[in-house]
Design a protein around this motif. Structure first.
Motif, PDB file in Angstrom:
ATOM      1  N   ARG A 182       0.818  -1.215   0.000  1.00 14.71           N
ATOM      2  CA  ARG A 182       0.000   0.000   0.000  1.00 14.71           C
ATOM      3  C   ARG A 182       0.848   1.259   0.000  1.00 14.71           C
ATOM      4  NH1 ARG A 182      -4.479  -2.208   4.415  1.00 14.71           N
ATOM      5  NH2 ARG A 182      -5.830  -3.258   2.895  1.00 14.71           N
ATOM      6  N   ALA A 183       2.059   1.160   0.567  1.00 18.32           N
ATOM      7  CA  ALA A 183       2.959   2.307   0.614  1.00 18.32           C
ATOM      8  C   ALA A 183       3.810   2.430  -0.650  1.00 18.32           C
ATOM      9  CB  ALA A 183       3.869   2.209   1.834  1.00 18.32           C
ATOM     10  N   GLY A 184       3.661   1.489  -1.568  1.00 18.34           N
ATOM     11  CA  GLY A 184       4.414   1.544  -2.819  1.00 18.34           C
ATOM     12  C   GLY A 184       5.819   0.998  -2.729  1.00 18.34           C
ATOM     13  N   ARG A 185       6.132   0.281  -1.649  1.00 19.29           N
ATOM     14  CA  ARG A 185       7.475  -0.276  -1.494  1.00 19.29           C
ATOM     15  C   ARG A 185       7.646  -1.589  -2.247  1.00 19.29           C
ATOM     16  NH1 ARG A 185       8.487  -1.696   4.103  1.00 19.29           N
ATOM     17  NH2 ARG A 185      10.554  -2.265   3.260  1.00 19.29           N
ATOM     18  N   VAL A 186       6.562  -2.248  -2.592  1.00 17.92           N
ATOM     19  CA  VAL A 186       6.623  -3.520  -3.307  1.00 17.92           C
ATOM     20  C   VAL A 186       5.344  -3.656  -4.120  1.00 17.92           C
ATOM     21  CG1 VAL A 186       5.572  -4.838  -1.406  1.00 17.92           C
ATOM     22  CG2 VAL A 186       7.052  -6.010  -3.058  1.00 17.92           C
ATOM     23  N   ASP A 187       5.459  -4.356  -5.239  1.00 23.29           N
ATOM     24  CA  ASP A 187       4.310  -4.534  -6.132  1.00 23.29           C
ATOM     25  C   ASP A 187       4.099  -6.026  -6.376  1.00 23.29           C
ATOM     26  OD1 ASP A 187       2.350  -4.458  -8.029  1.00 23.29           O
ATOM     27  OD2 ASP A 187       3.526  -3.380  -9.537  1.00 23.29           O
ATOM     28  N   PHE A 188       2.970  -6.551  -5.889  1.00 25.29           N
ATOM     29  CA  PHE A 188       2.647  -7.959  -6.076  1.00 25.29           C
ATOM     30  C   PHE A 188       1.740  -8.204  -7.283  1.00 25.29           C
ATOM     31  CE2 PHE A 188       3.605  -7.782  -1.494  1.00 25.29           C
ATOM     32  CZ  PHE A 188       4.489  -8.846  -1.378  1.00 25.29           C
ATOM     33  N   SER A 189       1.473  -7.167  -8.053  1.00 22.77           N
ATOM     34  CA  SER A 189       0.477  -7.287  -9.125  1.00 22.77           C
ATOM     35  C   SER A 189       0.901  -8.245 -10.230  1.00 22.77           C
ATOM     36  CB  SER A 189       0.167  -5.909  -9.720  1.00 22.77           C
ATOM     37  OG  SER A 189       1.306  -5.356 -10.362  1.00 22.77           O
ATOM     38  N   GLY A 190       2.200  -8.498 -10.369  1.00 23.82           N
ATOM     39  CA  GLY A 190       2.672  -9.421 -11.398  1.00 23.82           C
ATOM     40  C   GLY A 190       2.946 -10.820 -10.886  1.00 23.82           C
ATOM     41  N   CYS A 191       2.767 -11.020  -9.584  1.00 22.29           N
ATOM     42  CA  CYS A 191       3.078 -12.317  -8.980  1.00 22.29           C
ATOM     43  C   CYS A 191       1.915 -13.292  -9.112  1.00 22.29           C
ATOM     44  CB  CYS A 191       3.406 -12.140  -7.497  1.00 22.29           C
ATOM     45  SG  CYS A 191       4.903 -11.182  -7.156  1.00 22.29           S
ATOM     46  N   ARG A 192       2.238 -14.549  -9.045  1.00 18.78           N
ATOM     47  CA  ARG A 192       1.242 -15.610  -8.917  1.00 18.78           C
ATOM     48  C   ARG A 192       1.480 -16.319  -7.593  1.00 18.78           C
ATOM     49  NH1 ARG A 192       2.725 -19.114 -13.762  1.00 18.78           N
ATOM     50  NH2 ARG A 192       4.749 -18.357 -13.063  1.00 18.78           N
ATOM     51  N   PHE A 193       0.451 -17.034  -7.124  1.00 18.45           N
ATOM     52  CA  PHE A 193       0.506 -17.624  -5.797  1.00 18.45           C
ATOM     53  C   PHE A 193       0.009 -19.062  -5.838  1.00 18.45           C
ATOM     54  CE2 PHE A 193       0.029 -13.103  -5.522  1.00 18.45           C
ATOM     55  CZ  PHE A 193       0.944 -12.726  -4.555  1.00 18.45           C
ATOM     56  N   VAL A 194       0.677 -19.913  -5.078  1.00 20.56           N
ATOM     57  CA  VAL A 194       0.243 -21.299  -4.934  1.00 20.56           C
ATOM     58  C   VAL A 194       0.087 -21.584  -3.445  1.00 20.56           C
ATOM     59  CG1 VAL A 194       2.607 -22.237  -4.906  1.00 20.56           C
ATOM     60  CG2 VAL A 194       0.678 -23.688  -5.611  1.00 20.56           C
ATOM     61  N   GLY A 195      -0.968 -22.325  -3.095  1.00 22.50           N
ATOM     62  CA  GLY A 195      -1.216 -22.627  -1.698  1.00 22.50           C
ATOM     63  C   GLY A 195      -0.263 -23.666  -1.146  1.00 22.50           C
ATOM     64  N   LEU A 196       0.012 -23.570   0.144  1.00 25.69           N
ATOM     65  CA  LEU A 196       0.886 -24.534   0.801  1.00 25.69           C
ATOM     66  C   LEU A 196       0.107 -25.769   1.250  1.00 25.69           C
ATOM     67  CD1 LEU A 196       3.603 -25.364   2.089  1.00 25.69           C
ATOM     68  CD2 LEU A 196       2.936 -24.031   4.116  1.00 25.69           C
ATOM     69  N   ASP A 197      -1.060 -25.541   1.875  1.00 26.83           N
ATOM     70  CA  ASP A 197      -1.796 -26.667   2.436  1.00 26.83           C
ATOM     71  C   ASP A 197      -3.238 -26.275   2.748  1.00 26.83           C
ATOM     72  OD1 ASP A 197      -1.439 -25.006   4.641  1.00 26.83           O
ATOM     73  OD2 ASP A 197      -0.032 -26.331   5.654  1.00 26.83           O
ATOM     74  N   GLU A 198      -4.033 -27.287   3.103  1.00 28.18           N
ATOM     75  CA  GLU A 198      -5.422 -27.058   3.480  1.00 28.18           C
ATOM     76  C   GLU A 198      -5.922 -28.247   4.283  1.00 28.18           C
ATOM     77  OE1 GLU A 198      -7.772 -25.309   4.575  1.00 28.18           O
ATOM     78  OE2 GLU A 198      -8.013 -24.110   2.726  1.00 28.18           O
ATOM     79  N   TRP A 199      -6.870 -27.991   5.173  1.00 29.68           N
ATOM     80  CA  TRP A 199      -7.535 -29.077   5.898  1.00 29.68           C
ATOM     81  C   TRP A 199      -8.508 -29.768   4.954  1.00 29.68           C
ATOM     82  CZ3 TRP A 199      -4.721 -28.936  10.073  1.00 29.68           C
ATOM     83  CH2 TRP A 199      -4.349 -27.728  10.652  1.00 29.68           C
ATOM     84  N   THR A 200      -8.536 -31.086   4.937  1.00 29.21           N
ATOM     85  CA  THR A 200      -9.486 -31.761   4.059  1.00 29.21           C
ATOM     86  C   THR A 200     -10.909 -31.519   4.567  1.00 29.21           C
ATOM     87  OG1 THR A 200      -9.362 -33.868   5.257  1.00 29.21           O
ATOM     88  CG2 THR A 200      -7.822 -33.544   3.424  1.00 29.21           C
ATOM     89  N   GLY A 201     -11.812 -31.395   3.608  1.00 31.03           N
ATOM     90  CA  GLY A 201     -13.198 -31.082   3.911  1.00 31.03           C
ATOM     91  C   GLY A 201     -13.489 -29.596   3.943  1.00 31.03           C
ATOM     92  N   LEU A 202     -12.448 -28.757   3.849  1.00 35.16           N
ATOM     93  CA  LEU A 202     -12.618 -27.312   3.934  1.00 35.16           C
ATOM     94  C   LEU A 202     -12.028 -26.615   2.718  1.00 35.16           C
ATOM     95  CD1 LEU A 202     -11.585 -26.706   7.662  1.00 35.16           C
ATOM     96  CD2 LEU A 202     -13.856 -27.220   6.764  1.00 35.16           C
ATOM     97  N   ASN A 203     -12.551 -25.422   2.432  1.00 36.01           N
ATOM     98  CA  ASN A 203     -11.963 -24.556   1.418  1.00 36.01           C
ATOM     99  C   ASN A 203     -12.161 -23.104   1.843  1.00 36.01           C
ATOM    100  OD1 ASN A 203     -14.649 -23.907   0.737  1.00 36.01           O
ATOM    101  ND2 ASN A 203     -14.695 -25.425  -0.912  1.00 36.01           N
ATOM    102  N   GLY A 204     -11.951 -22.175   0.941  1.00 32.32           N
ATOM    103  CA  GLY A 204     -11.983 -20.763   1.293  1.00 32.32           C
ATOM    104  C   GLY A 204     -13.297 -20.258   1.834  1.00 32.32           C
ATOM    105  N   GLN A 205     -14.370 -20.987   1.650  1.00 34.32           N
ATOM    106  CA  GLN A 205     -15.669 -20.583   2.185  1.00 34.32           C
ATOM    107  C   GLN A 205     -15.790 -20.870   3.677  1.00 34.32           C
ATOM    108  OE1 GLN A 205     -18.931 -22.099  -0.204  1.00 34.32           O
ATOM    109  NE2 GLN A 205     -17.682 -22.030  -2.052  1.00 34.32           N
ATOM    110  N   ASP A 206     -14.846 -21.609   4.228  1.00 37.43           N
ATOM    111  CA  ASP A 206     -14.912 -22.027   5.627  1.00 37.43           C
ATOM    112  C   ASP A 206     -13.965 -21.204   6.490  1.00 37.43           C
ATOM    113  OD1 ASP A 206     -16.652 -24.510   5.382  1.00 37.43           O
ATOM    114  OD2 ASP A 206     -15.034 -24.992   3.968  1.00 37.43           O
ATOM    115  N   GLU A 207     -14.525 -20.502   7.463  1.00 35.03           N
ATOM    116  CA  GLU A 207     -13.682 -19.770   8.397  1.00 35.03           C
ATOM    117  C   GLU A 207     -12.824 -20.761   9.166  1.00 35.03           C
ATOM    118  OE1 GLU A 207     -14.060 -16.366  11.896  1.00 35.03           O
ATOM    119  OE2 GLU A 207     -15.838 -17.060  10.802  1.00 35.03           O
TER     120      GLU A 207
END
Length: 243
Positions: free
Chosen positions: A52-77
């Motif tokens: 937000r301060a302009g010190r770094v720009d992530f707009s060109g980056c891509r992201f891969v997830g490390l892990d997840e609990w089975t049975g859950l996804n981003g809809q689950d808090e």
């Protein structure tokens, strides 16, 4: 492997964030992998602030997830994806097309593993992966006993991991398995950053960094990496022999 020790959690987070900012500045279209959990929170907050301060720009980056609990996804808090959405992806308006994450609620979890492994074969390796460390030595959801040659896979969670994970959920959940990048995915990354804070991580960090590398302590993989960097606060480093 380079080990850095800082007086406290805040200093450790600031240094780790600065390290990531420098790497992203050097390679602004890189593929990044960040963890969920308590320890990375201060680092991710600083990365958002820096963007937000302009010190770094992530707009060109891509992201891969490390892990997840089975049975859950981003809809689950409480899910790993929900954490990263709240802490990083949504504040920086990262497009969904640039996020490649495990769906722990998928019907065919083996196919999910193959999907992520396939993505990394085509678009990898990961330029920078950041990982935390569990008190039993797990990295991602690679529990003790995981072979270093293992790629993304479904893991059986140990009782300790299940118990610790309960704090991320407001309601009672039953966690038995996880889906995770394997040690081999992480070892193939260009840069691997390991973070740990607090006295409760001191014993496992001494084991990971100073005892022989074995599958019984997956965190030891950092010592096998060609460009491994460890960021610790003083408490997490308390049981290390003099460096």
């Amino acid at each position: 492997m380079k080990i850095r020790v800082f007086p406290g959690y805040d200093e450790m987070c600031g240094a780790a964030a600065d390290f990531i900012i420098a790497r992203v500045t050097r390679r602004p279209s890189g593929l990044l992998c960040f963890p969920s959990g308590d320890t990375p929170t201060g680092i991710l907050d600083r990365l958002v602030e820096a963007s937000r301060a302009g010190r770094v720009d992530f707009s060109g980056c891509r992201f891969v997830g490390l892990d997840e609990w089975t049975g859950l996804n981003g809809q689950d808090e409480g899910s790993c994806r929900h954490y990263l959405d709240e802490r990083f992806y949504l504040p920086l308006r990262i497009g969904q097309d640039r996020i490649h994450f495990f769906d722990g609620a998928a019907y065919d979890l083996q196919r999910e593993c193959e999907r992520i492994n396939g993505f990394l074969r085509e678009h990898g390796p990961i330029d920078l992966a950041m990982v935390g460390v569990g008190e039993n030595g797990h990295v991602g959801l690679n529990e003790p006993g995981t072979g270093m040659e293992q790629y993304a896979h479904v893991s059986e969670l140990q009782d300790h991991t299940r118990k610790v994970a309960e704090k991320y959920f407001q309601e009672k959940v039953t966690l038995s398995r996880g889906i995770t990048l394997g040690p081999k995915n992480l070892l193939e990354s260009r840069t691997l950053v390991m973070i740990a804070s607090g006295e409760k991580k001191a014993q496992v960090m001494a084991r990971a960094l100073q005892e022989p590398v074995t599958p019984e302590c997956p965190a030891g993989l950092i010592r096998l990496h060609a460009d491994g960097h460890v960021f610790l606060d003083r408490e997490a480093a308390a049981r290390l022999s003099p460096l």
